[in-house]
Every structure is written in structure tokens, then in C-alpha cells.
Design an enzyme around this catalytic site. Structure first.
Site, PDB file in Angstrom:
ATOM      1  N   TYR A 142       0.820  -1.214   0.000  1.00 49.12           N
ATOM      2  CA  TYR A 142       0.000   0.000   0.000  1.00 49.12           C
ATOM      3  C   TYR A 142       0.855   1.267   0.000  1.00 49.12           C
ATOM      4  CZ  TYR A 142      -4.622  -1.986   1.016  1.00 49.12           C
ATOM      5  OH  TYR A 142      -5.824  -2.642   0.946  1.00 49.12           O
ATOM      6  N   LYS A 188       2.691 -15.183   2.823  1.00 47.61           N
ATOM      7  CA  LYS A 188       2.934 -15.935   1.587  1.00 47.61           C
ATOM      8  C   LYS A 188       4.439 -16.191   1.537  1.00 47.61           C
ATOM      9  CE  LYS A 188       1.500 -17.615  -2.391  1.00 47.61           C
ATOM     10  NZ  LYS A 188       0.579 -18.757  -2.534  1.00 47.61           N
ATOM     11  N   ASP A 220      -3.341 -18.136   0.850  1.00 46.97           N
ATOM     12  CA  ASP A 220      -4.323 -18.833  -0.005  1.00 46.97           C
ATOM     13  C   ASP A 220      -5.046 -19.920   0.798  1.00 46.97           C
ATOM     14  OD1 ASP A 220      -1.829 -20.076   0.100  1.00 46.97           O
ATOM     15  OD2 ASP A 220      -1.784 -20.663  -2.011  1.00 46.97           O
TER      16      ASP A 220
HETATM   17  C1  IPM Z   1     -10.583  -0.758   3.685  1.00 43.60           C
HETATM   18  C2  IPM Z   1     -10.532  -0.249   2.270  1.00 43.60           C
HETATM   19  C3  IPM Z   1      -9.272   0.566   2.053  1.00 43.60           C
HETATM   20  C4  IPM Z   1      -8.091  -0.366   2.246  1.00 43.60           C
HETATM   21  C5  IPM Z   1      -9.183   1.300   0.696  1.00 43.60           C
HETATM   22  C6  IPM Z   1     -10.417   2.071   0.378  1.00 43.60           C
HETATM   23  C7  IPM Z   1      -7.996   2.209   0.679  1.00 43.60           C
HETATM   24  O1  IPM Z   1     -10.643  -1.289   1.360  1.00 43.60           O
HETATM   25  O2  IPM Z   1     -10.552   0.055   4.621  1.00 43.60           O
HETATM   26  O3  IPM Z   1     -10.723  -1.967   3.867  1.00 43.60           O
HETATM   27  O4  IPM Z   1      -7.726  -1.102   1.318  1.00 43.60           O
HETATM   28  O5  IPM Z   1      -7.524  -0.368   3.344  1.00 43.60           O
END
Ligand code: IPM
Ligand code: NAD
Ligand code: MN
Length: 353
Positions: A142, A188, A220
Site C-alpha cells: 500500500y 505468503k 491462499d
Molecule cells: C478498507 C478499504 C481501504 C483499504 C481502501 C479504500 C484504501 O478497502 O478500509 O478496507 O484497502 O484499506
């Protein structure tokens, strides 16, 4: 006591579900003699429309100055064409990072009255379903570098430092001690280097908690085990991406994604509380969303940020009693059954508090 709460309603069903959660929180205030003061600030698409950015500095400042933060959800088709830096989701990731919220707790619990809304066969849920996803929230793919080559190839750098894994692992083991003393670490490690760092680090941290049983599962397999034998899980310790996916999966076995709350916390009492689901553009503006995930997020806020356990218990008991009485929003109703609106459900829970 008085608590200052920054409120970000966000987009889609965000405003509808947050209004119901605040209704319940006001009832808690009345009943237990607390004052909850709300400071409404913008995030996501609503902030893009009003201020040209998904996370205005004013929003960050208001959250930092608050005792705790409540969020509805962000995003929607209106903003899907924007470049990644300007998308609503970037606002959400940015506020998690700015507030240092590296722990994301997502409890998936099957409320007994909702057994019929669970898509699994009864024998699969014989052991019950009561697990806590402990998801790392400010690292992983992320937050790694992103770019595109000239030929259009896309890159997202996946990385985890030892320190990042250590601090979330400690939280997971501490959480397990308050539950059933069992951590399942999901990775994983048969393929990813980040996962090998993850597993080795969790193994070292586990040595500090000899009273907590630990096992390791590939993601998985974990996805499969969640639907074949969910009762085996107590605390599921995961990275950011795997935790995002597995918590949506876990939520649907509790009856609906509209049931699952979350707490995002860091080193201080300041936390952010939001349902795990999104802005549900397909049902936005219709007053039919299930507000329970957001109401239960408020209960988590009372418990984790304000240390008000009785108040949190009262909210959770109210949700249970409303479900027990057979009240359902559309997502958890049986076919043909009358479904309550979002605000009717909020009224009933508030009345039950
Ligand atoms: C969550 C959402 C967010 C994430 C997105 C919208 C950035 O899916 O809070 O679960 O992936 O963390
Ligand atoms: P979603 O969670 O918004 O919706 C998935 C499905 O679940 C939809 O059919 C929706 O109607 C249903 N649903 C979700 N919440 C519900 C509720 N409370 N009651 C009843 N039904 C509910 O996921 P999506 O459609 O993949 O994403 C929509 C938008 O939300 C996207 O822009 C996405 O980026 C964003 N999103 C935001 C967050 C967040 O703010 N934390 C989380 C996930 C997705
Ligand atoms: Mn998600």
C-alpha cells in the site's frame, strides 16, 4: 466526561451510516452522563469536491486535535478517473499514516440470531465464529513506491521492515492474551521475501509469549480455511493487503459486510473507527444501508480510545437485542422478509441502549 470527536462522513452511504452511529453515541452520552462533541471535517470525494484534495490539512489538524475519529467511507465512481495521488482512497490512506494508526482490528463475530444469514453450512460454523483480524495498516505494498515505466509497466513496491512487523506482532499477541491465546500469522512466505521477513520476525516475537499458541498459514490456504473451518481462528495476524482481503471474506460469514466494525490505533489513545466496508455507491442515498458496522465501530471507540467498557458493552448488547428481536436491514434479511431502513435500524438500536 467530555470527548471531542472528529467526524468524517465521507462519500456514498457514509453520511447515512455515520448519522445512525452518532444517534447511538448520543444515547450513550445521555444514559451514562458523557458529552460527545462532534467536529465535522471533510475527507475523500467530498473533500475533493469542496477543497480540491482528498485530505485537506485542516482535516489532519482536526483529527490530531481530537480525542478520537469516526469515519464513514470514501470513494465512488465520480472520482474513479482521477490519478492515484488525487483519489478519495488516498485521503483515507493519508489520514491512517498521519495519525500513526498501524494496527487495524477487525473483529468478525457471528451474532447468534444471524446464523441464518451466514452463507456457510451449519456444520461449518459449529465451533462458532469469533475472530479478530489484526491487520498491519501503514506499511506493505500500500505504501511502497509506485511508478509506471515508459512502456506502461506498473510497479508497486511491497516492503516490510523488521520494526514494522515487530510492533504489529506484539499487538496481536497482546490481543490474543485478552481472548483465547491463539495467533495465526498469515503470509505468503513460500513466495514473497516480505513474507519471509514477516514470518521470521513473528517467530521471534512469539518467543516472548509462551502462553500464546501460534501457527503460520499461507494466505491462499487461510482464505480457504475461513470458509471451511472459521472456528479455528482466534487472532489472525496479517499484513496490510492480505488483511484487507481476508477481513472482507470474514465479514460475509458474519452475515454481511454491513456488520463488521474496525478500530485503527497506534501508540496513543487517538484512534479512528470505521466500518470495514466501502461507500457502497450502488445503494447510496436510498436509506437502506446497514448501519450496524458503524454503530459497532463506535462501541470499539468507547472501548479502545475512551476506556469505557460498560458503555461499549451497552452498545453491543443493544445490537444483539435488536437482532434477536428479528429486526433486519436488507443485507441480512431473509428473502421476502420486510427490511428496515438504515434510520429505522439506528432508531431501534439507540432505543435499546
Ligand atoms: C478498507 C478499504 C481501504 C483499504 C481502501 C479504500 C484504501 O478497502 O478500509 O478496507 O484497502 O484499506
Ligand atoms: P463496498 O464495500 O462499498 O460495497 C461492496 C458491496 O457491499 C456492495 O454491493 C454494497 O452495496 C454492499 N455493502 C457495503 N456496505 C454495506 C452496508 N453497510 N449495508 C448493506 N450493504 C453494504 O465495496 P466496493 O463496491 O468495492 O467499493 C465502493 C467504493 O468504496 C470504492 O470507491 C472503494 O474504493 C471504496 N471503499 C472505501 C472503503 C473505506 O472507506 N474504508 C472501504 C472499501 C471500499
Ligand atoms: Mn477493504
Amino acid at each position: 466526561m467530555k470527548f471531542d470527536i472528529a467526524v468524517m462522513k465521507g462519500d456514498g452511504i457514509g453520511p447515512e451510516i455515520v448519522d445512525e452511529a452518532l444517534k447511538c453515541l448520543d444515547k450513550v452520552g445521555e444514559k451514562f452522563g458523557h458529552e460527545f462533541v462532534y467536529d465535522e471535517v471533510l475527507i475523500g470525494g467530498a473533500a475533493i469536491d469542496a477543497a480540491g484534495t482528498p485530505l485537506p490539512q485542516e482535516t489532519i489538524d482536526a483529527c490530531l486535535a481530537s480525542d478520537s475519529v469516526i469515519l464513514g467511507a470514501v470513494g465512488g465512481p465520480k472520482w474513479d478517473g482521477l490519478p492515484s495521488e488525487k483519489r478519495p482512497e488516498k485521503g483515507l490512506l493519508g489520514i491512517r499514516k498521519a495519525l500513526g494508526l498501524f494496527v487495524n482490528l477487525r473483529p468478525a463475530k457471528l451474532y447468534a440470531p444471524l446464523a441464518d444469514a451466514c452463507p456457510l453450512k451449519p456444520e461449518r460454523i459449529a465451533d462458532g465464529l469469533d475472530l479478530m483480524v489484526c491487520r498491519e495498516l501503514t506499511g506493505d505494498v500500500y505504501f511502497g513506491a509506485k511508478h509506471r515505466d515508459e512502456d506502461g509497466t506498473g510497479h508497486d513496491d511491497m516492503n516490510y521492515s523488521i520494526a514494522e512487523v515487530e510492533r504489529i506482532a506484539h499487538r496481536a499477541f497482546q490481543m490474543a492474551r485478552q481472548r483465547r491465546n491463539h495467533v495465526t500469522s498469515v503470509d505468503k512466505a513460500n513466495v514473497l521475501e516480505t513474507s519471509r521477513v514477516w514470518r521470521e520476525t513473528v517467530e521471534r516475537v512469539a518467543a516472548d509469549y509462551p502462553d500464546v499458541a501460534v501457527d503460520y498459514m499461507y494466505v491462499d490456504n487461510a482464505a480457504m480455511q475461513l470458509v471451511t473451518n472459521p472456528g479455528q481462528f482466534d487472532v489472525m495476524l496479517t499484513g496490510n493487503l492480505f488483511g484487507d482481503i481476508l477481513s472482507d471474506e470474514a465479514s460475509c460469514i458474519t452475515g454481511s459486510i454491513g456488520m463488521l466494525p474496525s478500530a485503527s490505533i497506534g501508540e496513543t489513545n487517538l484512534g479512528m473507527y470505521e466500518p470495514i466496508h466501502g461507500s457502497a455507491p450502488d445503494i447510496a442515498g436510498k436509506n437502506i444501508a446497514n448501519p450496524i458496522a458503524t454503530v459497532l465501530s463506535v462501541a470499539m471507540m468507547l472501548r479502545y480510545s475512551f476506556d469505557l467498557a460498560s458503555e461499549a458493552d451497552a452498545v453491543e448488547a443493544a445490537v444483539n437485542s435488536v437482532l434477536e428481536a428479528g429486526h433486519r436491514t436488507g443485507d441480512i434479511a431473509k428473502t421476502g422478509e420486510r427490511a428496515l431502513s438504515c434510520s429505522e435500524m439506528g432508531d431501534l438500536i439507540a432505543a435499546a441502549i
